[in-house]
Each structure stands twice: as C-alpha cells, then as structure tokens.
Design a protein around this motif. Structure first.
Motif, PDB file in Angstrom:
ATOM      1  N   UNK A  74       0.914  -1.214  -0.064  1.00  0.00           N
ATOM      2  CA  UNK A  74      -0.081  -0.063   0.129  1.00  0.00           C
ATOM      3  C   UNK A  74       0.856   1.272  -0.063  1.00  0.00           C
ATOM      4  N   UNK A  75       1.961   1.337   0.897  1.00  0.00           N
ATOM      5  CA  UNK A  75       2.865   2.190   1.105  1.00  0.00           C
ATOM      6  C   UNK A  75       3.639   2.780  -0.345  1.00  0.00           C
ATOM      7  N   UNK A  76       3.904   1.494  -1.082  1.00  0.00           N
ATOM      8  CA  UNK A  76       4.590   1.670  -2.461  1.00  0.00           C
ATOM      9  C   UNK A  76       3.563   2.138  -3.391  1.00  0.00           C
ATOM     10  N   UNK A  77       2.318   1.815  -3.457  1.00  0.00           N
ATOM     11  CA  UNK A  77       1.511   2.514  -4.489  1.00  0.00           C
ATOM     12  C   UNK A  77       1.190   3.771  -4.121  1.00  0.00           C
ATOM     13  N   UNK A  78       0.912   3.851  -2.818  1.00  0.00           N
ATOM     14  CA  UNK A  78       0.401   5.334  -2.336  1.00  0.00           C
ATOM     15  C   UNK A  78       1.323   6.467  -2.400  1.00  0.00           C
ATOM     16  N   UNK A  79       2.538   6.105  -1.824  1.00  0.00           N
ATOM     17  CA  UNK A  79       3.599   7.283  -1.952  1.00  0.00           C
ATOM     18  C   UNK A  79       4.416   7.195  -3.336  1.00  0.00           C
ATOM     19  N   UNK A  80       4.514   6.035  -4.016  1.00  0.00           N
ATOM     20  CA  UNK A  80       5.369   5.959  -5.105  1.00  0.00           C
ATOM     21  C   UNK A  80       4.673   6.462  -6.253  1.00  0.00           C
ATOM     22  N   UNK A  81       3.092   6.578  -6.439  1.00  0.00           N
ATOM     23  CA  UNK A  81       2.547   7.148  -7.368  1.00  0.00           C
ATOM     24  C   UNK A  81       2.742   8.592  -7.681  1.00  0.00           C
ATOM     25  N   UNK A  82       2.920   8.836  -9.006  1.00  0.00           N
ATOM     26  CA  UNK A  82       3.145  10.319  -9.484  1.00  0.00           C
ATOM     27  C   UNK A  82       1.805  11.211  -9.502  1.00  0.00           C
ATOM     28  N   UNK A  83       0.651  10.265  -9.298  1.00  0.00           N
ATOM     29  CA  UNK A  83      -0.568  11.039  -9.087  1.00  0.00           C
ATOM     30  C   UNK A  83      -0.846  11.367  -7.672  1.00  0.00           C
ATOM     31  N   UNK A  84      -1.445  12.717  -7.668  1.00  0.00           N
ATOM     32  CA  UNK A  84      -1.459  13.212  -6.045  1.00  0.00           C
ATOM     33  C   UNK A  84      -2.771  12.372  -5.298  1.00  0.00           C
ATOM     34  N   UNK A  85      -2.612  11.746  -4.167  1.00  0.00           N
ATOM     35  CA  UNK A  85      -3.515  11.154  -3.544  1.00  0.00           C
ATOM     36  C   UNK A  85      -3.486  11.447  -2.000  1.00  0.00           C
TER      37      UNK A  85
ATOM     38  N   UNK B 209       4.071  11.783  -1.797  1.00  0.00           N
ATOM     39  CA  UNK B 209       4.908  12.697  -1.931  1.00  0.00           C
ATOM     40  C   UNK B 209       4.666  13.560  -3.132  1.00  0.00           C
ATOM     41  N   UNK B 210       3.683  13.127  -4.100  1.00  0.00           N
ATOM     42  CA  UNK B 210       3.239  14.095  -5.157  1.00  0.00           C
ATOM     43  C   UNK B 210       2.571  15.323  -4.674  1.00  0.00           C
TER      44      UNK B 210
END
Length: 698
Positions: free
Chosen positions: A338-349, A364-365
């Motif tokens: 979850x952390x990889x998908x959430x934090x690693x995404x270039x899309x703002x979440x 991060x985005x």
C-alpha cells in the motif's frame, strides 16, 4: 468406535427429515414458478389479443373515415350517382386484394335509416332501424362510432361515420370487417385461435358465415381447426368458466372474454398450444435444478458434520498458530505494498478522516505540489485548502458519504498563496476497521483556461454566424418587399397622373387604394414573419417538418421565385421533431442559399430543390437535394469546416454549413452528411448535392 456411530446416527436423524422437507418445499416452489409462467404467458396472449382487436378496430375506422370523405366530396347522398357507388365496390375489392382485410363490406345508410347501398348485395331501399337499434340514437346525435357487434351473418367490427354535405347531415358510411386476420396472425405463430359467439345470439345469426357451431355457440373464424373444435365440444362447460388459463389434453388453453358497446358479454376467444412444445424444456430444467439443489444441500450437511467431527477429534493448535503468523506476515506485506502504491505514485493522493475532515495521509506528489511537509499537511483539514469557503463544502462531504457524488472541482490555495483549480475524485475505503475518504487530485488549471479560451472563440464565431445570417435575412426581406413596393409606387403614380389630367374616377381611385392596402398588408405580414423567425426562445418546441417548411417559405418564397427555382416537399409521415424550430429553419436557409449560389453558375433549364423524409427503425431521415451540379470532389470533404468557402470573399463567410452541422449535432443530437447524387423528378433525371439529416426517434 462408539463416538463414530453416534455421529453417524445423529447425521442420519438430521439429514433424512431435512431431505424430505427440502424436497417438499422445492416441489411447492416448482409449482409456484410454473404457475407464474403460465399466468405470464396467459396475460401476454390476452394482451396480444386485446392489442390486435384495438389495431383492427382502428384500421377499420381509418378506412371508414377515408370512404366518408370520398362520399362527402362526391355528394353520394344527394346526387345518388350509381357510377360513384360502383367506385365504392372497386375500393372494397382493392382493399381486399392488397391488404389483410379479406372480408370488407361497405354500407350506406341515409339519415332516415334507409339502406342506400351495400357492396355485398344489390338489395337497397329497406329501413334497417328495426334491426340496427344503435343507429336510432346515432341519427338523433350523429357521431363517429366504432363497435363490435353480432349481426345475422357473423360477429364483426363496425365503424360508423356520419357524412355531411354543405353542413347538413345526410347519413352514415359504415365499414364492416371480420376477425379472420386476427385469427391468421395467431395461426402463423403456431397458436390455434377459436372465436365462439355467445349462445344468446344463436337465433340472431340467421345466415351464419362459417356454418360452424360448438353446441349452441357460433364459431366465427373460418379456419378453426377440427382438433380445437373437438376439445371445445368435449369440455365446453369447463372451459367457459376458466379464469385465465387451463391445461387440458396436453393443451395450454387461454380464455379472453369479449364485450359489446353496452359492456354486455358477447363472445369468447380461446387460444390453444401444445403444452410440451411451450413448457417442456423449462419444466425439465427446473426439475433438474431442484434435484441438484437437493443433492448439494445433503452434501453440504454431510460435509459440515464431517468437518465438525474431525475438528473436535484433531488437535490443530500448532497449525493454527502457524496460520496466524502467516496471516500476520501477509498483512505486513499488504501494508508495505500500500505504501509503495500510495507514496510511489506520481498522481496526487490523500486520505481524509470523514468525521474530523482532517487529512490522514498524503503521498509525495501531493506534498511537492502543495509545498508542505507531511507533518504540516496532516495537521490541516481539507477545508483549510479551499480558496473560497462556502456552505457547499459540508454538502459535498455528505454526498461522498452517501456515495452520491464522486467527482467535483474546487479552487485550492497552495503554500505560496497561488490558487489552483483542482479536480477531485473521491470514494470511501476501509483500512483496518476504520473508514476513510480516498481522494485522487488533478491540477486542471491549464485545462480550464484552454476551455475558457475555446468558449470565447466559440462565442465570437457564433456572433459572426449571427451577423452573416442577418445579412442573408435582409437580402430575403428585400426580395419579399420589391414586388409590393413596386405595386404601391405604380398605383400611387397612376392616381397622381390621372388627377393631374382631371380623369381620375372613383373606380380607378378605389381599385388603386385597394391595391395599396393589399400590398401594405403584405409588407406588414412580411415584417411579422421575419420577426417571428428572429425571435429567440429558450424553450424547445415540438413541430412537424411541414410546419417548419411552411415558415421557411414565408421567408424565402419570393427569392426562390425570382431565381426560377422549383421547391418541392415529399413527406408521408407526421412524425414530430422536438427542438428549436428557428434553428432548424436556419439549417434549410443555409442549404437553399448555397443552392441559389450554385444555380447562378449553372445554365440549367430546370432548377429543382427536393426535400424528402423517411422513417427507419430508429431514426427519421430528412434529405435536401438540388439539381445544381453537385460539389467538387476536392471540396466536398471540407464543406463543414469553419471559414471554408468556394465563393468570393465578398459573397461567402464559410460558416453557414459549419453552423448547420453544429445545430443538427449539438442541439438536435443528430447527424448531418453530404454527398453528390442523382435523383428523378417528373420522369427526368437530375444531379446535384444531397444533404442528409438523421435525427434519433427518441
């Protein structure tokens, strides 16, 4: 060993009653399902019978209306021309030969109740009021009447139309048809159809058309099958009292009761179908399904007891501990993923607590875009970012929590005070045992700016189109006014000359004044027609193609006449179009103006414009075709592009056809295409451009 036997005995004690109970309830359910299917089929058949009777009744009425119009125009009642009566016989024969009305009769009765003409016999001059009681009231109060009644020959549809000549009631035109076309419709579907007239009419039917009876009930349809008549003869008393359907001799039988215009019972309509042919497959499938369900339930019960038995017998403590450890590791892996998908995404979440509205987490985005650290951003609520706080913010949260709204646009303020338009997609998610709002954010500031620029350009373009249309309308007004103004000038000059020479008499003066008044009224009406065209309505209206063309010709007729153009409309339907009628007329004005320009370049002996409409299964097609030689191959693909024109710049703007396509596609949800095509008019072939408008029927 004793424990095993005890478990087996308990299993048998439970399974056997459950098996028979389930079998019983499934059997009851099967009977209920089949009864519902029987009821549904019976209801469907009765609805089809009712619709067929209504359609036949309306068709008979339409024929009667057409014949009454012929009778009125040809004064059949006052002149009584036998040749014209023979025309009615020919009409009856033509309808019989070219339609499913194989039995159609026409009867003329005058206002005194005297029969003047029958297509089925040469007998005339007898008074029918003693046999036709319904005509007595109709003579006193003439009106269109549509009934089903029993006569001396048969049960028939009767449409009675009062006929007036020079405003005076003269009598009735009556058309008579039979039920055979309805019976044929069911026979074609493999359904036996049987129409029995109630036994109370037995003495009244003195000359039965089919000569068939089931006991005292007259059989009205000619092609009634002997097998159906045999079933009726053996079981008539029972079948006459069924509610909706019954199953008899492997036949699925339905009953429809027919009533006369006084709501009194008149006849019975039975349909018969082979039961196995209709329902055998469904019965077998349901029985097999019930058996499978029963077996599965037994297996499930056995499996449950087996698991229960071995669970109590075996010791699984160690295995369960291993399972718990394994599940714990899987949960930890899911959290890391979850952390990889959430934090690693270039899309703002972001994740938002729906109760406190505080930001629970942000990737991060999001942090980079807004210019905050995670500690800072998780101390804010979503409302802290809103550039324009309104009461609608709470309303949006309510929508999200009810799963009613998942997308919205809000202006957000960044850490550097810059304002951005943010598109947010939100949905509810569960993390652990807590519910959060999961949001995906996208910066659409540039997109909205481009969209606003595009809309401004579109407004400018529409303004240019409006001015171009205004110029064309002024030209049309000039054409409409030229002749009446010339007439007024001539009349006034004539009066002035005769006055100067002392020869002006009252007749010439009055005639000239009448001419001036008539021309002035024409000018006034022209102003009203053009004012109505330019009147902008925000509400859509319903109109026919004929109504639109009528308003169109008020504007353009003189221009067409001046250019020697023969305008024709072929429309065999009365389908209603819904939309802005003036915009629809503007489309045809653009077509006509282009045709006129094309005709000026063509030395044609005959100038034709032809508008036609047809209806398909899902659309109405309207075509506009001229004989002006068509559009060049190198330009026909570009005619709907804005600012494209083949005319001189002083003559064309290149926006007429573009606006026409915009109106049809966006305001009428239709399609507009063009091609070059040949067509025939008055036995002569022409060639030109063909515009095709396709509008959806719904």
């Amino acid at each position: 060993m004793k424990n095993s036997f005890r478990y087996l005995l308990i299993l048998l004690i439970i399974v056997i009653p459950i098996f028979f109970t389930i079998n019983y309830f499934l059997k009851v359910k099967l009977d209920s399902i089949m009864d519902n299917k029987h009821q549904a089929l019976a209801s469907s058949i009765n609805s089809l019978i009712e619709q067929s009777i209504e359609d036949k009744s309306k068709a008979t009425l339409n024929i009667a209306l057409a014949i009454s119009e012929f009778a009125s125009k040809n004064t059949l009642f006052t002149q009584r021309d036998n040749k014209k009566f023979e025309v009615l016989k020919n009409i009856s024969s033509e309808i019989k030969n070219n339609s499913n009305f194989k039995h159609l009769w026409i009867h003329i009765v005058d206002k005194n109740g005297v029969s003047r003409y029958r297509t089925w016999t040469e007998k005339v001059g007898d008074n029918v009021l003693s046999k036709r009681k319904e005509l007595i009231d109709l003579i006193k109060n003439p009106k269109i009447t549509n009934i089903i009644s029993v006569g001396i020959f048969d049960i028939t549809f009767k449409s009675i139309i009062p006929v007036y000549e020079e405003g005076e009631f003269q009598g009735f035109i009556e058309t008579i048809t039979k039920f055979n076309s309805i019976a044929d419709k069911f026979q074609d579907k493999g359904v036996d159809f049987l129409l029995l007239v109630d036994k109370k009419y037995k003495d009244q039917i003195k000359k039965p058309f089919t000569k068939k009876f089931v006991k005292e009930y007259y059989v009205a349809n000619i092609d009634a099958k002997d097998s159906a008549l045999e079933i009726m003869d053996k079981n008539l008393d029972t079948l006459l009292n069924i509610k909706n359907y019954t199953i008899n001799n492997d036949k699925f039988i339905t009953l429809f009761k027919l009533y006369d215009f006084k709501k009194e019972h008149m006849a019975y309509i039975f349909t018969l179908q082979n039961y196995d042919k209709v329902f055998s497959k469904e019965v077998n499938n349901l029985e097999n399904f019930i058996k499978i369900i029963g077996y599965l339930l037994i297996l499930i019960i056995i499996a449950i007891f087996t698991i229960f038995y071995y669970f109590n017998k075996a010791k699984y403590t160690k295995k369960l501990e291993e399972e718990v450890n394994l599940r714990t590791k899987e949960i930890e892996q899911l959290n890391r993923r979850y952390k990889q998908i959430f934090d690693g995404s270039k899309v703002m979440k972001i994740l938002v607590d729906p109760i406190t509205k505080k930001i629970y987490d942000a990737n991060k985005s999001t942090l980079n875009f807004y210019g905050y650290t995670k500690e800072q951003i998780t101390s804010f609520t979503t409302l802290d970012f809103n550039a324009n706080r309104t009461d609608a913010d709470d309303f949006i949260f309510e929508k999200i929590l009810k799963n009613e709204e998942y997308r919205f646009v809000i202006k957000h303020k960044l850490s550097n005070e810059e304002i951005k338009d943010i598109e947010i997609h939100a949905s509810l998610v569960n993390i652990g045992d807590k519910e959060y709002i999961y949001c995906i954010l996208r910066d659409i500031t540039k997109d909205l700016k481009l969209q606003n620029e595009y809309e401004e350009k579109q407004k400018l373009f529409y303004q240019q189109a409006k001015m171009a249309s205004m110029g064309e309308m002024l030209e049309n007004i000039a054409h409409q006014w030229r002749q009446p103004l010339s007439t007024i000038t001539t009349a006034a000059s004539g009066m002035k000359v005769q006055k100067e020479f002392g020869i002006l008499d009252d007749k010439f003066f009055n005639d000239s004044i009448d001419t001036i008044v008539k021309s002035s009224n024409f000018l006034s009406q022209t102003i009203e027609d053009f004012r109505n065209f330019f009147k902008r309505s925000n509400a859509k209206e319903t109109f026919t193609l004929e109504e639109a063309v009528e308003d169109l010709l008020k504007i353009i007729s003189i221009k067409l006449k001046t250019n020697n153009i023969d305008f024709n409309l072929i429309n065999d339907n009365s389908y209603k179009i819904r939309g802005y009628k003036n915009e629809f007329i503007q489309v045809f004005l653009n077509f006509i103006n282009n045709s006129i320009d094309a005709f000026t370049l063509l030395d044609a002996e005959k100038k034709i414009i032809l508008v036609e409409s047809t209806i398909t299964s899902n659309a109405i097609l309207i075509t506009f075709q001229d004989s002006a030689g068509g559009i060049g191959k190198d330009t026909i693909e570009k005619v709907f592009e804005p600012y494209f024109t083949t005319k001189y710049k002083s003559q064309g703007t290149g926006i007429g056809l573009y606006m026409s396509e915009e109106i049809i596609t966006k305001h009428f949800k239709g399609k507009l295409n063009v091609k070059n095509s040949n067509f025939t008019w008055n036995s002569k072939e022409y060639f030109g451009a063909k515009f095709i408008i396709e509008l959806p029927l719904n």
